[in-house]
Design an enzyme around this catalytic site. Structure first.
Site, PDB file in Angstrom:
ATOM      1  N   PHE D 117      -8.473 -13.500  15.885  1.00  0.00           N
ATOM      2  CA  PHE D 117      -8.935 -14.855  16.586  1.00  0.00           C
ATOM      3  C   PHE D 117      -7.652 -15.030  17.461  1.00  0.00           C
ATOM      4  O   PHE D 117      -6.379 -14.208  17.481  1.00  0.00           O
ATOM      5  CB  PHE D 117      -9.334 -15.690  15.837  1.00  0.00           C
ATOM      6  CG  PHE D 117     -10.424 -16.433  16.471  1.00  0.00           C
ATOM      7  CD1 PHE D 117     -11.566 -16.183  16.063  1.00  0.00           C
ATOM      8  CD2 PHE D 117     -10.285 -18.044  16.869  1.00  0.00           C
ATOM      9  CE1 PHE D 117     -12.758 -16.948  17.266  1.00  0.00           C
ATOM     10  CE2 PHE D 117     -11.350 -18.405  17.157  1.00  0.00           C
ATOM     11  CZ  PHE D 117     -12.226 -18.638  17.210  1.00  0.00           C
ATOM     12  N   HIS D 233      -7.256 -25.682  25.418  1.00  0.00           N
ATOM     13  CA  HIS D 233      -7.869 -24.436  25.425  1.00  0.00           C
ATOM     14  C   HIS D 233      -8.148 -24.219  26.499  1.00  0.00           C
ATOM     15  O   HIS D 233      -8.530 -24.517  27.526  1.00  0.00           O
ATOM     16  CB  HIS D 233      -9.483 -24.443  24.734  1.00  0.00           C
ATOM     17  CG  HIS D 233      -9.828 -23.427  24.149  1.00  0.00           C
ATOM     18  ND1 HIS D 233     -10.182 -22.463  24.681  1.00  0.00           N
ATOM     19  CD2 HIS D 233     -10.057 -23.339  22.627  1.00  0.00           C
ATOM     20  CE1 HIS D 233     -10.719 -21.464  23.975  1.00  0.00           C
ATOM     21  NE2 HIS D 233     -10.737 -22.208  22.943  1.00  0.00           N
ATOM     22  N   GLU D 246     -13.350 -19.181  21.818  1.00  0.00           N
ATOM     23  CA  GLU D 246     -12.266 -17.831  22.015  1.00  0.00           C
ATOM     24  C   GLU D 246     -12.118 -16.362  21.375  1.00  0.00           C
ATOM     25  O   GLU D 246     -12.059 -15.603  21.485  1.00  0.00           O
ATOM     26  CB  GLU D 246     -11.305 -18.198  21.172  1.00  0.00           C
ATOM     27  CG  GLU D 246      -9.604 -17.370  20.997  1.00  0.00           C
ATOM     28  CD  GLU D 246      -8.415 -18.712  20.052  1.00  0.00           C
ATOM     29  OE1 GLU D 246      -8.481 -19.288  20.831  1.00  0.00           O
ATOM     30  OE2 GLU D 246      -8.035 -18.279  19.204  1.00  0.00           O
ATOM     31  N   ARG D 277      -3.076 -20.217  21.737  1.00  0.00           N
ATOM     32  CA  ARG D 277      -4.004 -21.469  22.792  1.00  0.00           C
ATOM     33  C   ARG D 277      -3.361 -22.326  23.835  1.00  0.00           C
ATOM     34  O   ARG D 277      -2.793 -22.058  25.249  1.00  0.00           O
ATOM     35  CB  ARG D 277      -5.128 -22.137  22.940  1.00  0.00           C
ATOM     36  CG  ARG D 277      -6.031 -21.564  21.871  1.00  0.00           C
ATOM     37  CD  ARG D 277      -6.827 -23.121  21.173  1.00  0.00           C
ATOM     38  NE  ARG D 277      -7.903 -22.119  20.622  1.00  0.00           N
ATOM     39  CZ  ARG D 277      -9.056 -22.581  19.434  1.00  0.00           C
ATOM     40  NH1 ARG D 277      -8.972 -23.662  19.543  1.00  0.00           N
ATOM     41  NH2 ARG D 277      -9.872 -22.000  19.141  1.00  0.00           N
ATOM     42  N   HIS D 345      -8.995 -29.748  23.987  1.00  0.00           N
ATOM     43  CA  HIS D 345     -10.013 -29.185  23.223  1.00  0.00           C
ATOM     44  C   HIS D 345      -9.225 -29.996  21.941  1.00  0.00           C
ATOM     45  O   HIS D 345     -10.364 -30.186  20.893  1.00  0.00           O
ATOM     46  CB  HIS D 345      -9.194 -28.269  22.695  1.00  0.00           C
ATOM     47  CG  HIS D 345     -10.257 -27.483  22.463  1.00  0.00           C
ATOM     48  ND1 HIS D 345     -12.140 -26.883  22.175  1.00  0.00           N
ATOM     49  CD2 HIS D 345     -10.140 -26.353  21.429  1.00  0.00           C
ATOM     50  CE1 HIS D 345     -12.169 -26.321  21.153  1.00  0.00           C
ATOM     51  NE2 HIS D 345     -10.969 -25.983  20.514  1.00  0.00           N
TER      52      HIS D 345
HETATM   53  C1  LIG Z   1     -16.510 -27.412  21.988  1.00  0.00           C
HETATM   54  C2  LIG Z   1     -15.514 -26.940  20.336  1.00  0.00           C
HETATM   55  C3  LIG Z   1     -15.653 -25.820  20.029  1.00  0.00           C
HETATM   56  C4  LIG Z   1     -14.603 -25.635  18.338  1.00  0.00           C
HETATM   57  N1  LIG Z   1     -14.664 -24.100  17.794  1.00  0.00           N
HETATM   58  C5  LIG Z   1     -13.845 -24.580  17.235  1.00  0.00           C
HETATM   59  C6  LIG Z   1     -13.806 -23.379  15.537  1.00  0.00           C
HETATM   60  O1  LIG Z   1     -14.452 -22.162  16.356  1.00  0.00           O
HETATM   61  N2  LIG Z   1     -13.220 -23.308  15.118  1.00  0.00           N
HETATM   62  C7  LIG Z   1     -12.704 -23.897  13.970  1.00  0.00           C
HETATM   63  O2  LIG Z   1     -11.590 -24.191  13.527  1.00  0.00           O
HETATM   64  N3  LIG Z   1     -12.610 -25.072  15.182  1.00  0.00           N
HETATM   65  C8  LIG Z   1     -13.539 -25.805  16.504  1.00  0.00           C
HETATM   66  N4  LIG Z   1     -13.502 -26.394  16.937  1.00  0.00           N
HETATM   67  C9  LIG Z   1     -12.816 -27.742  15.921  1.00  0.00           C
HETATM   68  C10 LIG Z   1     -13.305 -28.889  14.936  1.00  0.00           C
HETATM   69  O3  LIG Z   1     -14.741 -28.153  14.908  1.00  0.00           O
HETATM   70  C11 LIG Z   1     -12.806 -29.505  14.873  1.00  0.00           C
HETATM   71  O4  LIG Z   1     -12.004 -29.966  14.537  1.00  0.00           O
HETATM   72  C12 LIG Z   1     -13.933 -30.207  13.630  1.00  0.00           C
HETATM   73  O5  LIG Z   1     -15.367 -29.781  13.871  1.00  0.00           O
HETATM   74  C13 LIG Z   1     -13.963 -31.893  13.121  1.00  0.00           C
HETATM   75  O6  LIG Z   1     -14.605 -31.671  12.161  1.00  0.00           O
HETATM   76  P1  LIG Z   1     -14.613 -33.691  11.466  1.00  0.00           P
HETATM   77  O7  LIG Z   1     -15.358 -33.666  10.370  1.00  0.00           O
HETATM   78  O8  LIG Z   1     -12.836 -33.819  11.214  1.00  0.00           O
HETATM   79  O9  LIG Z   1     -14.826 -34.669  13.150  1.00  0.00           O
HETATM   80  P2  LIG Z   1     -16.760 -34.560  13.923  1.00  0.00           P
HETATM   81  O10 LIG Z   1     -17.381 -33.200  12.824  1.00  0.00           O
HETATM   82  O11 LIG Z   1     -16.491 -35.136  15.187  1.00  0.00           O
HETATM   83  O12 LIG Z   1     -16.764 -36.282  12.786  1.00  0.00           O
HETATM   84  C14 LIG Z   1     -16.110 -36.925  12.803  1.00  0.00           C
HETATM   85  C15 LIG Z   1     -17.018 -37.812  12.159  1.00  0.00           C
HETATM   86  O13 LIG Z   1     -17.298 -39.216  11.900  1.00  0.00           O
HETATM   87  C16 LIG Z   1     -17.786 -40.691  12.294  1.00  0.00           C
HETATM   88  N5  LIG Z   1     -16.914 -41.386  13.345  1.00  0.00           N
HETATM   89  C17 LIG Z   1     -16.781 -40.802  14.313  1.00  0.00           C
HETATM   90  N6  LIG Z   1     -16.201 -42.969  14.342  1.00  0.00           N
HETATM   91  C18 LIG Z   1     -16.580 -43.548  13.758  1.00  0.00           C
HETATM   92  C19 LIG Z   1     -16.402 -45.351  13.411  1.00  0.00           C
HETATM   93  N7  LIG Z   1     -15.923 -45.358  14.163  1.00  0.00           N
HETATM   94  N8  LIG Z   1     -17.585 -45.441  12.661  1.00  0.00           N
HETATM   95  C20 LIG Z   1     -18.493 -44.844  12.451  1.00  0.00           C
HETATM   96  N9  LIG Z   1     -18.201 -43.552  11.420  1.00  0.00           N
HETATM   97  C21 LIG Z   1     -17.594 -42.625  12.509  1.00  0.00           C
HETATM   98  C22 LIG Z   1     -18.824 -39.815  13.677  1.00  0.00           C
HETATM   99  O14 LIG Z   1     -20.717 -40.480  13.478  1.00  0.00           O
HETATM  100  C23 LIG Z   1     -19.204 -37.710  12.544  1.00  0.00           C
HETATM  101  O15 LIG Z   1     -19.754 -38.435  11.622  1.00  0.00           O
HETATM  102  C24 LIG Z   1     -13.774 -26.671  17.651  1.00  0.00           C
HETATM  103  C25 LIG Z   1     -13.939 -27.879  18.412  1.00  0.00           C
HETATM  104  C26 LIG Z   1     -15.201 -28.333  19.798  1.00  0.00           C
HETATM  105  C27 LIG Z   1     -15.038 -29.303  20.373  1.00  0.00           C
END
Ligand SMILES: Cc1cc2nc3c(=O)[nH]c(=O)nc-3n(C[C@H](O)[C@H](O)[C@H](O)COP(=O)(O)OP(=O)(O)OC[C@H]3O[C@@H](n4cnc5c(N)ncnc54)[C@H](O)[C@@H]3O)c2cc1C
Ligand code: SF4
Ligand code: F3S
Ligand code: FES
Lengths: 246, 133, 126, 570
Positions: D117, D233, D246, D277, D345
């Site tokens: 990666f 990204h 990636e 990136r 991203h």
């Molecule tokens: C297209 C894409 C590809 C990616 N690929 C990779 C990768 O290959 N490897 C890697 O390490 N990272 C990757 N990332 C980054 C990584 O996926 C994210 O940083 C990570 O999944 C974030 O997880 P999280 O649990 O913090 O938030 P999220 O999964 O976004 O969850 C947020 C949660 O909060 C809740 N929420 C938000 N606001 C409120 C509110 N006001 N009230 C109640 N609930 C709320 C939502 O409902 C949701 O359940 C990628 C990101 C994207 C966009």
């Protein structure tokens, strides 16, 4: 094509005011060939009528929240291209077979219960400690269940299944596919705990193999296959002389 | 408040119309597939009668042969072929075989099903005709 | 543990599947030869002549074959028609009485078939 | 109005939130955990992560190299104690996911496989084909169903944190389905609300990534750290912004300009497509400016070419990419190059939290993308984020459960009043307001365009100042916003308004933090200050909410243990 238009007819229903759903027509610019039905709804919400309600998030066919009936067929609206319908009007309705909460938003509670009922987690007689590392699993062993692990819980299959439409007690396609996903996982030993649910009267036996669930599934999960295989496997446990009848 | 405990009273309940199967081609063909059971059953009942007639004695024995019967059989044959085709194809998705620890591809299973069907049909036709000389 | 009522469905399904295979593999050729080609006189067929028909029917293996050919598919048909009724909006077809009627019917046809096969032409190994 | 009470309340049902909920229960089985999410948990944006999760698992890997890669990748803005703890925990968490059923891709001997990666010197990214986030999210979500101690509140939108005597005692949530406001109280609260990509027009982030948790904490008095660090990204599909992972470059894909040339040789000669990136995104924009990009209806783009990998490799390792190409661009990546351009991203910045996720507000924790525990600094390495969600989600869950065990219970009295106030605020602002003629969608689109223009890959003082002014104007217009939907049931216009309110808040935190950092570091590239300035800016930007548009900015020290800052070349 600067002035191309497309007509969207969307279901409107507000339980505070309406007895039953009705269709409302919107004419919006069809400005780009790669526009999908969801883009059209977003255009309406941003520029024409802010009160239209629907679910969506990822816009890349993976979060499973944007399923609706598009011209009568269950579809992910972020994956349904307007160019395939134009110039005919596009009728967007909530998924069939579910109670309707509002406009294009259906009630998912039933599936959430069913999902939990099949115990969709690894069940083991004896947990191995974290310190001893991962279970060994070959890519071939993963291939056994991979297809059934691709379900995004989009509910298109439930909307397509007439048996579920007639009887909401039916466990249904996606839940059975997920049960099979765990039953086929070489790390899992929970089959006998899941059997009472999947092989119950409202389980796989309800399915009459209409097969439409697999036709509409956007992820190639083939839940119909999961169900029929479950029927066969379960039956064999009982009719074969050395079958495990537990 | 929890998603488990929502009051569902204000929702609009969707009802399946009984004519659901006329709404899409796939549904229609599904109903046809299931319906094949009826003509096939009738034809087997006829075969049973044909067997029973063998007790009528040489003079009074008269096998079915009217034009109406032939037409009926043609219709039944179409249903029978549809049943065979769908049943044997679908069986390919159900049967989950492993040979030498490798899954057998469904297409191969379907192919062998159709092979079995062809062989069985050949043998039966041969017997029916050979002993009828 | 699977509930008893569900176990019943398991056996219905098993019979349905077996009957379906028999129907799919065996029926079309019988319909073609005995229902169309024979009556049209295009080929000689065993049931068109009293003597050949009786000779064949006396064979116990043939009797067994005919039992399988006729009886098993009825378990398939019973299952399908019952589900079809449910699909077309007759929920009563699900109930225990309907199960008794449909699968009981298949059993009845099996018995009738056995009776016909045993009473029409006496067994002979000729 | 109802009143539910828990020991630990998790806001967010993504990877970080669910991991935190399970960790809390496993730390103390008597803990009652509530989990609030504005969408059903399996819709959370974690689901779209494709490439993988980093962990030093391979026999030839070491904690030191993972730590060094991460720190160098961060342009030395990462807190090194945090990074060191992270690299040790990541493999444990990956194994834990395996035990819960995650279908990791495997080596022939059945062990978990790794892939290369960007910015990582060895192969250390664990993956589940190219749907890693999807499989991880569904695995933890389905596993969470087995814990009776966890109660979910799905489709409930948190509008405010309940803070009493600088202790967080719960949240006010709008139950989207019924339109009712509820107070959900808890002895400790974990924010895991994910990213804020939707403040930009061109983003890989889903509709729900609106920075809610950051704005909630910010308004409650916690700080936002390093908000200028926004990751772009290099490879998004033009128009939709859908991400081409990636891993495509990891598996050997080439980036080509309109001369058919692998132009990265001029920018990251030793790493080429496997460079980090921030640098590759800048290289692409520089090439565009030099006229070496392709021109399309949706702006300039480059080619990402995997044709030489062959159909078999593509189908085994990148099947989802082929699906996306076919469905969203109408190309087959086996025979056609993929059009790509840089796209917003990820947010390195977030709620200022320590290594256990604790914020300065007692009882308030943060984890996942909405938090900034100091892991990512100026630039996150691809695949560190999913691991971060696991490691720091679990840490926050354990810390919150521990704190809850000794904290005194929450009293109903002030909570009732706070709930009432908040419900009134929202109703007065949106439901009952007369007049107003601004559309939410229009203001949102303008904000997104402004952010793309002013706070994109390259920044200048002029651009950022203009952006700040325009955000002020948009804030004023937002006060005159009109809500057409008068229904209580599933009113997504109100949630859109609440989200826009939050986004305007975090957008200004980004803008002012970026304006103040007069250097170029990691993802923050100032054309007017092209050099890194360790003397003045080897520091975290810490932004506090004020009543004005601009935050109050402070700076805090970066923790350095074993790795002294060096020039960052690849
Ligand atoms: C297209 C894409 C590809 C990616 N690929 C990779 C990768 O290959 N490897 C890697 O390490 N990272 C990757 N990332 C980054 C990584 O996926 C994210 O940083 C990570 O999944 C974030 O997880 P999280 O649990 O913090 O938030 P999220 O999964 O976004 O969850 C947020 C949660 O909060 C809740 N929420 C938000 N606001 C409120 C509110 N006001 N009230 C109640 N609930 C709320 C939502 O409902 C949701 O359940 C990628 C990101 C994207 C966009
Ligand atoms: S099986 Fe397919 S159609 Fe059904 S929910 Fe899963 S992904 Fe959707
Ligand atoms: S459509 Fe329904 S009946 Fe069975 S095969 Fe699929 S679940
Ligand atoms: S918006 Fe996520 S699947 Fe369509």
């Amino acid at each position: 094509m600067p002035d191309k238009k497309v007509t969207i007819q969307a279901t409107r229903f507000d339980p505070d005011h309406d007895e039953k759903p009705r269709l409302q027509s919107y004419e919006i610019p069809f400005s780009d060939e790669s526009m999908v039905v969801l883009d059209a709804l977003n255009y309406i919400k941003s520029h024409v009528d802010g009160s239209l309600s629907y679910r969506w998030s990822c816009r890349m066919g993976i979060c499973g929240s944007c399923g609706m009936m598009v011209n009568g067929t269950p579809k992910l609206t972020c994956n349904a291209f307007l160019r395939e319908y134009w110039p005919r009007p596009v009728v967007v309705e909530p998924l069939n077979n579910f109670p309707l909460i509002r406009d294009l938003v259906i009630d998912m509670d039933d599936f959430m219960h069913k999902l939990k009922s099949i115990k969709p987690w690894i069940i083991r007689k004896q947990e191995i400690p974290l310190g001893s590392g991962e279970h060994r699993q070959t890519n071939d062993q993963i291939d056994e269940f991979r297809q059934f692990s691709e379900c995004i819980n989009c509910m298109l299959c439930y909307a397509a299944c007439p048996v579920y439409g007639l009887n909401n007690e039916f466990l249904g396609p996606a839940a059975t596919a997920l049960a099979r996903r765990y039953n086929l996982d070489s790390r899992d030993q929970g089959l006998t705990q899941r059997l009472p649910v999947i092989a119950d009267t409202e389980g796989v036996w309800e399915c009459s193999f209409v097969g439409e669930c697999s036709v509409v599934c956007p992820k190639g999960v083939d839940p119909a296959k999961a169900i029929q295989q479950t029927k066969l496997d379960t039956t064999m446990r009982f009719v074969l002389p050395f079958g495990n009848r537990e | 408040m929890t998603s488990e405990a929502h009051a569902a009273g204000r929702e609009y309940r969707w009802r399946m119309p009984t004519s659901w199967w006329t709404r899409s081609r796939n549904y229609f063909f599904y109903v046809v597939r299931e319906f094949t059971a009826l003509p096939l059953a009738l034809w087997l009942l006829w075969l049973l009668v044909e067997i029973k007639r063998a007790g009528d004695g040489p003079a009074r024995y008269s096998p079915h042969g009217s034009a109406a019967f032939v037409v009926f059989s043609v219709v039944v044959l179409l249903f029978a072929l549809y049943h065979s085709f769908t049943f044997l194809t679908l069986a390919g998705t159900i049967i989950h075989l492993r040979v030498l620890d490798r899954p057998v591809p469904p297409s191969l299973i379907v192919l062998s099903q159709f092979g079995l069907w062809a062989v069985a049909s050949g043998v039966i036709a041969f017997v029916l005709i050979w002993f009828g000389r | 543990m699977i509930r008893r009522s569900a176990l019943l469905h398991l056996f219905y399904w098993f019979a349905f599947a077996q009957g379906g295979v028999i129907a799919a593999v065996l029926i079309p050729v019988h319909v073609l030869v005995q229902g169309i080609l024979g009556p049209l006189g295009m080929v000689p067929v065993v049931d068109r002549h009293y003597d050949t028909w009786v000779r064949v029917l006396g064979n116990p293996l043939v009797k067994l074959y005919l039992l399988v050919l006729i009886a098993l598919p009825f378990f398939h048909f019973a299952h399908r028609l019952r589900y079809l009724l449910v699909d077309l909006g007759v929920p009563a077809a699900k109930g225990v009485p309907a199960q008794a009627v449909f699968y009981g019917g298949a059993v009845a046809i099996t018995l009738v078939t056995i009776w016909v096969l045993l009473t029409t032409v006496p067994m002979s190994f000729g | 109005m109802e009143f539910e009470s828990y020991d630990v309340l998790v806001v967010g049902g993504g990877l970080a939130g669910i991991r935190a909920a399970i960790a809390a229960v496993e730390a103390n089985p008597r803990v009652r955990v509530g989990m609030v999410s504005k969408v059903y948990p399996m819709r959370s944006h974690t689901v779209s992560a494709e490439g993988g999760a980093a962990a030093a698992l391979a026999p030839d890997d070491s904690y030191e190299t993972h730590a060094f890669d991460t720190i160098k990748g961060s342009d030395y803005l990462a807190d090194q104690d945090v990074v060191e703890a992270f690299v040790r925990e990541a493999p444990v968490e990956v194994i834990q996911m395996e035990h819960w059923g995650c279908p990791w891709s495997r080596n022939p001997d059945g062990t978990i496989a790794v892939r290369p990666f960007g910015g990582m010197t060895t192969w250390r990214t664990c993956y589940a084909a190219d749907k890693t986030g999807f499989h991880m999210l569904h695995t933890v979500f389905q596993t969470s169903l087995k814990y009776p101690q966890i109660t979910r509140h799905d489709e409930a939108f948190v509008t405010k944190l309940l803070v009493e005597d600088s202790r967080c005692v719960g949240v006010v949530a709008l139950d989207i389905r019924s339109g009712r406001f509820d107070a959900i109280t808890a002895k400790s609260v974990i924010l895991a609300t994910g990213g804020l990509g939707r403040v930009y027009a061109f983003t890989t982030n889903g509709n729900i990534c609106t920075g809610d948790g950051m704005a909630l904490a910010y308004r409650a008095g916690a700080a936002l750290k390093d908000m200028e660090m926004v990751q772009f990204h290099p490879t998004g599909l033009p128009f939709t912004g859908i991400l081409i992972t990636e891993a495509v470059r990891g598996e050997g894909g080439y980036l080509l300009n309109n001369q058919g040339e692998r132009f990265l040789k001029r920018y990251v000669p030793n790493k080429m497509e496997l460079g980090p990136r921030d640098i590759i995104s800048r290289a692409m924009v520089t090439e565009f400016e030099a006229g070496r990009g392709f021109d399309g209806p949706h702006g300039k783009y480059m080619h990402l070419d995997v044709r030489h990998l062959g159909e078999a490799v593509i189908d085994r390792k990148l099947p989802f990419m082929r699906e996306l190409g076919r469905e969203f661009v109408g190309i087959d990546i086996v025979t056609d190059p993929i059009p790509v351009r840089p796209v917003q991203h990820y947010m390195m910045g977030g709620v200022d939290a320590d290594i256990s996720g604790a914020t300065p507000i007692l009882g308030l924790y943060a984890a996942g993308e909405c938090a900034n525990v100091g892991l990512n600094g100026g630039n996150r390495l691809g695949s560190n984020s999913l691991s971060e969600c696991l490691v720091f989600g679990a840490a926050a869950g354990r810390a919150a459960a521990h704190y809850a065990a000794s904290a005194r219970p929450v009293t109903a009295n002030p909570v009732d009043a706070m709930l009432w106030d908040e419900a009134h605020r929202v109703e007065a602002a949106y439901l009952e307001k007369k007049g107003g003629d601004e559309r939410i969608g229009v203001i949102r689109e303008e904000m997104q365009k402004e952010m793309d223009a002013g706070a994109g890959v390259f920044r200048t003082r002029d651009g950022l100042s203009r952006l700040a002014r325009n955000l002020g104007g948009l804030r004023e217009r937002f006060e005159k916003v009109k809500i057409e939907d008068s229904s209580r049931t599933f009113n997504t216009e109100i949630t859109a308004a609440l989200e826009l309110d939050f986004m305007l808040e975090v957008a200004s935190a980004i803008t002012f933090s970026a304006l103040a950092r007069e250097e170029s570091r990691g993802a923050h590239a100032r054309l007017d200050f092209p050099e890194r300035d360790d003397k003045k800016f080897l520091k975290h930007t810490v932004a506090f909410h004020t009543n004005a548009l601009a935050p109050r900015l402070e700076y805090s020290e970066v923790t350095i243990t074993n790795f002294q800052p060096q020039a960052r070349t690849y």
